[in-house]
Write an enzyme that holds these catalytic residues in place. Structure first.
Site, PDB file in Angstrom:
ATOM      1  N   CYS A 174       0.816  -1.224   0.000  1.00  0.00           N
ATOM      2  CA  CYS A 174       0.000   0.000   0.000  1.00  0.00           C
ATOM      3  C   CYS A 174       0.848   1.271   0.000  1.00  0.00           C
ATOM      4  O   CYS A 174       0.313   2.364  -0.184  1.00  0.00           O
ATOM      5  CB  CYS A 174      -0.957  -0.018   1.175  1.00  0.00           C
ATOM      6  SG  CYS A 174      -1.899  -1.544   1.254  1.00  0.00           S
ATOM      7  N   ASN A 197     -10.146  -0.793  -0.608  1.00  0.00           N
ATOM      8  CA  ASN A 197      -8.696  -0.625  -0.468  1.00  0.00           C
ATOM      9  C   ASN A 197      -8.016  -1.207  -1.713  1.00  0.00           C
ATOM     10  O   ASN A 197      -8.107  -2.398  -1.962  1.00  0.00           O
ATOM     11  CB  ASN A 197      -8.264  -1.373   0.811  1.00  0.00           C
ATOM     12  CG  ASN A 197      -6.764  -1.346   1.050  1.00  0.00           C
ATOM     13  OD1 ASN A 197      -5.978  -1.022   0.158  1.00  0.00           O
ATOM     14  ND2 ASN A 197      -6.362  -1.714   2.259  1.00  0.00           N
ATOM     15  N   HIS A 224      -3.740   6.775   1.995  1.00  0.00           N
ATOM     16  CA  HIS A 224      -4.095   5.435   1.541  1.00  0.00           C
ATOM     17  C   HIS A 224      -5.474   5.094   2.091  1.00  0.00           C
ATOM     18  O   HIS A 224      -5.769   5.343   3.265  1.00  0.00           O
ATOM     19  CB  HIS A 224      -3.042   4.427   2.012  1.00  0.00           C
ATOM     20  CG  HIS A 224      -3.474   3.015   1.830  1.00  0.00           C
ATOM     21  ND1 HIS A 224      -3.939   2.543   0.628  1.00  0.00           N
ATOM     22  CD2 HIS A 224      -3.549   1.974   2.695  1.00  0.00           C
ATOM     23  CE1 HIS A 224      -4.277   1.275   0.759  1.00  0.00           C
ATOM     24  NE2 HIS A 224      -4.055   0.899   2.001  1.00  0.00           N
TER      25      HIS A 224
HETATM   26  N1  COA Z   1     -19.001  -9.561   7.862  1.00  0.00           N
HETATM   27  C1  COA Z   1     -19.574  -9.904   9.035  1.00  0.00           C
HETATM   28  N2  COA Z   1     -18.866 -10.255  10.117  1.00  0.00           N
HETATM   29  C2  COA Z   1     -17.526 -10.256   9.999  1.00  0.00           C
HETATM   30  C3  COA Z   1     -16.871  -9.904   8.810  1.00  0.00           C
HETATM   31  C4  COA Z   1     -17.672  -9.545   7.714  1.00  0.00           C
HETATM   32  N3  COA Z   1     -17.142  -9.190   6.519  1.00  0.00           N
HETATM   33  N4  COA Z   1     -15.533 -10.010   8.998  1.00  0.00           N
HETATM   34  C5  COA Z   1     -15.358 -10.389  10.276  1.00  0.00           C
HETATM   35  N5  COA Z   1     -16.542 -10.545  10.865  1.00  0.00           N
HETATM   36  C6  COA Z   1     -16.822 -10.965  12.243  1.00  0.00           C
HETATM   37  C7  COA Z   1     -15.716 -11.803  12.819  1.00  0.00           C
HETATM   38  O1  COA Z   1     -15.883 -13.152  12.455  1.00  0.00           O
HETATM   39  C8  COA Z   1     -15.914 -11.561  14.304  1.00  0.00           C
HETATM   40  O2  COA Z   1     -16.984 -12.377  14.735  1.00  0.00           O
HETATM   41  P1  COA Z   1     -16.922 -13.099  16.156  1.00  0.00           P
HETATM   42  O3  COA Z   1     -16.844 -11.987  17.176  1.00  0.00           O
HETATM   43  O4  COA Z   1     -18.190 -13.864  16.207  1.00  0.00           O
HETATM   44  O5  COA Z   1     -15.684 -13.939  16.137  1.00  0.00           O
HETATM   45  C9  COA Z   1     -16.379 -10.126  14.383  1.00  0.00           C
HETATM   46  O6  COA Z   1     -16.866  -9.796  13.071  1.00  0.00           O
HETATM   47  C10 COA Z   1     -15.292  -9.168  14.778  1.00  0.00           C
HETATM   48  O7  COA Z   1     -14.143  -9.448  13.985  1.00  0.00           O
HETATM   49  P2  COA Z   1     -12.833  -8.626  14.157  1.00  0.00           P
HETATM   50  O8  COA Z   1     -11.815  -9.072  13.164  1.00  0.00           O
HETATM   51  O9  COA Z   1     -12.429  -8.584  15.608  1.00  0.00           O
HETATM   52  O10 COA Z   1     -13.370  -7.171  13.750  1.00  0.00           O
HETATM   53  P3  COA Z   1     -12.684  -5.773  13.948  1.00  0.00           P
HETATM   54  O11 COA Z   1     -13.569  -4.955  14.780  1.00  0.00           O
HETATM   55  O12 COA Z   1     -11.227  -5.872  14.293  1.00  0.00           O
HETATM   56  O13 COA Z   1     -12.758  -5.193  12.464  1.00  0.00           O
HETATM   57  C11 COA Z   1     -11.381  -4.824  10.536  1.00  0.00           C
HETATM   58  C12 COA Z   1     -12.071  -5.846  11.430  1.00  0.00           C
HETATM   59  C13 COA Z   1     -10.663  -5.552   9.440  1.00  0.00           C
HETATM   60  C14 COA Z   1     -12.463  -3.918   9.939  1.00  0.00           C
HETATM   61  C15 COA Z   1     -10.409  -3.969  11.399  1.00  0.00           C
HETATM   62  O14 COA Z   1      -9.578  -4.804  12.161  1.00  0.00           O
HETATM   63  C16 COA Z   1      -9.558  -3.087  10.565  1.00  0.00           C
HETATM   64  O15 COA Z   1     -10.034  -2.194   9.903  1.00  0.00           O
HETATM   65  N6  COA Z   1      -8.226  -3.308  10.580  1.00  0.00           N
HETATM   66  C17 COA Z   1      -7.325  -2.598   9.708  1.00  0.00           C
HETATM   67  C18 COA Z   1      -7.266  -3.352   8.430  1.00  0.00           C
HETATM   68  C19 COA Z   1      -6.647  -2.580   7.309  1.00  0.00           C
HETATM   69  O16 COA Z   1      -6.920  -1.419   7.160  1.00  0.00           O
HETATM   70  N7  COA Z   1      -5.858  -3.272   6.508  1.00  0.00           N
HETATM   71  C20 COA Z   1      -5.243  -2.757   5.352  1.00  0.00           C
HETATM   72  C21 COA Z   1      -4.091  -1.906   5.710  1.00  0.00           C
HETATM   73  S1  COA Z   1      -3.212  -1.526   4.285  1.00  0.00           S
END
Ligand code: COA
Length: 320
Positions: free
Chosen positions: A111, A277, A247
């Site tokens: 990225c 993204n 980004h």
């Molecule tokens: N739809 C529905 N539920 C989903 C899901 C989706 N697409 N993806 C994950 N879940 C669920 C998980 O299974 C989990 O369920 P559980 O509690 O029953 O186990 C729950 O949602 C929470 O998952 P979690 O991964 O803890 O969510 P989060 O609050 O951390 O959010 C992101 C996930 C990815 C949105 C967040 O971590 C984030 O934005 N991180 C940065 C990622 C990023 O920007 N990456 C690129 C950088 S270049």
């Protein structure tokens, strides 16, 4: 003298996939995706490839710059999803647009790829080795997603953005870039499996893996830190900046950066709502959208920043 941007362009695949479309093929919802990320839809390539999108974006940037492909002497593409292991996407672009006088190569900085391409071109231009460079950030991330993993596949999209840069009295005022390989496995994608019959290997291809919370923590600390660094080097305050072209990973990361810099969120243009993204493509695609809307006036100062896998990060201040 420094390096200025004289043309921008972008290319997005025709096919648009909404959050509701995704909810038909996996256990997710528009509500979950939009509330946690800000993403509502993304472009997913069918016919387009990383190279064809790059070439289209490049042609638009060249047209705006008023340069012919023959006048380009350097092409750098930031990508982690080149169509071929070799030739590079940059060499493919060279062939497709007829930039026969250029040297062409890719950089793999995920990225931060477009930013690393910009910084690399800047150093070549300032040393006097090359005059005009074409820099591109392009991805077909849909091909490296595990579409059975809802926590990653809903976040990403495909597309390409390009810029033409040349030497100028004003332009790039300061830049920083960095990497932390020790944390590389928090966002990773294994290469193709080894099919060497002389050793025992797994035939299984691996797709993108991400520890979302670790990536989030990295982004919300490293991005403001690197922006503060380039602002200080350029002797500027956050309020002096017209727009922060970040980004486009997650709206919450952008809101957190705005808060830490004490700047209104209105100064942070957004494309992730309609693009998701696009890794190396995010910054140049958003830059082109902002440029196309006529939001940038001569003398405006903007910040651009990329961050992601590697881990890598980069920021710069650019006077338009
Ligand atoms: N739809 C529905 N539920 C989903 C899901 C989706 N697409 N993806 C994950 N879940 C669920 C998980 O299974 C989990 O369920 P559980 O509690 O029953 O186990 C729950 O949602 C929470 O998952 P979690 O991964 O803890 O969510 P989060 O609050 O951390 O959010 C992101 C996930 C990815 C949105 C967040 O971590 C984030 O934005 N991180 C940065 C990622 C990023 O920007 N990456 C690129 C950088 S270049």
């Amino acid at each position: 003298m420094t390096t200025k941007i004289i043309g921008t362009g972008r290319c997005l695949p025709e096919n648009i996939v909404t959050n509701d479309d995704l909810s038909k093929i996996m256990d997710t919802s528009d509500e979950w995706i939009a509330s946690r990320t800000g993403i509502r839809k993304r472009h997913i390539a069918k016919e387009e490839t990383t190279a064809t999108m790059s070439a289209e974006a490049a042609k638009k940037a060249l047209q705006q710059a008023g340069l012919s492909p023959e006048e380009i002497d350097l092409i750098i593409v930031g990508t982690i999803t080149s169509d071929y292991v070799t030739p590079s996407t940059a060499c493919e672009v060279q062939r497709m647009i007829g930039a026969k006088n250029a040297v062409a190569f890719d950089v793999n900085a995920a990225c931060s790829g477009f930013m690393f391409a910009l910084n690399t071109a800047h150093v070549y231009l300032q040393s006097g080795i090359y005059k005009n460079a074409l820099i591109i950030g392009a991805e077909t991330l849909s091909k490296i997603m595990d579409w059975s993993d809802r926590s990653t596949s809903v976040l990403f999209g495909d597309g390409a953005g390009a810029a033409v840069v040349t030497k100028g009295e004003t332009g790039l005022l300061s830049f920083t870039q960095g990497s932390d390989g020790a944390k590389g496995m928090v966002l990773a994608c294994k290469n193709r499996s080894n099919n060497n019959p002389l050793i025992n290997t797994s035939k299984e291809l691996e797709y993108t893996y991400m520890d979302g919370q670790e990536v989030y923590k990295f982004a919300v600390s490293k991005v403001p830190e690197s922006i503060k660094k380039v602002l200080a080097e350029a002797n500027l305050e956050p309020d002096d900046i017209a727009y922060f072209i970040l980004h486009q990973a997650n709206i919450r990361i952008i809101q957190s950066v705005a808060k830490r810099l004490k700047v209104s969120e209105e100064k942070f243009p957004i494309s992730l709502d309609h693009c998701g993204n696009i890794s190396a493509g995010s910054v140049p695609i958003l830059l082109d959208e902002v440029n196309e809307k006529g939001m940038l006036k001569k003398g405006d100062k903007i910040v651009m920043a990329g961050f992601g896998a590697g881990l890598t990060w980069s920021a710069c201040v650019m006077e338009w």
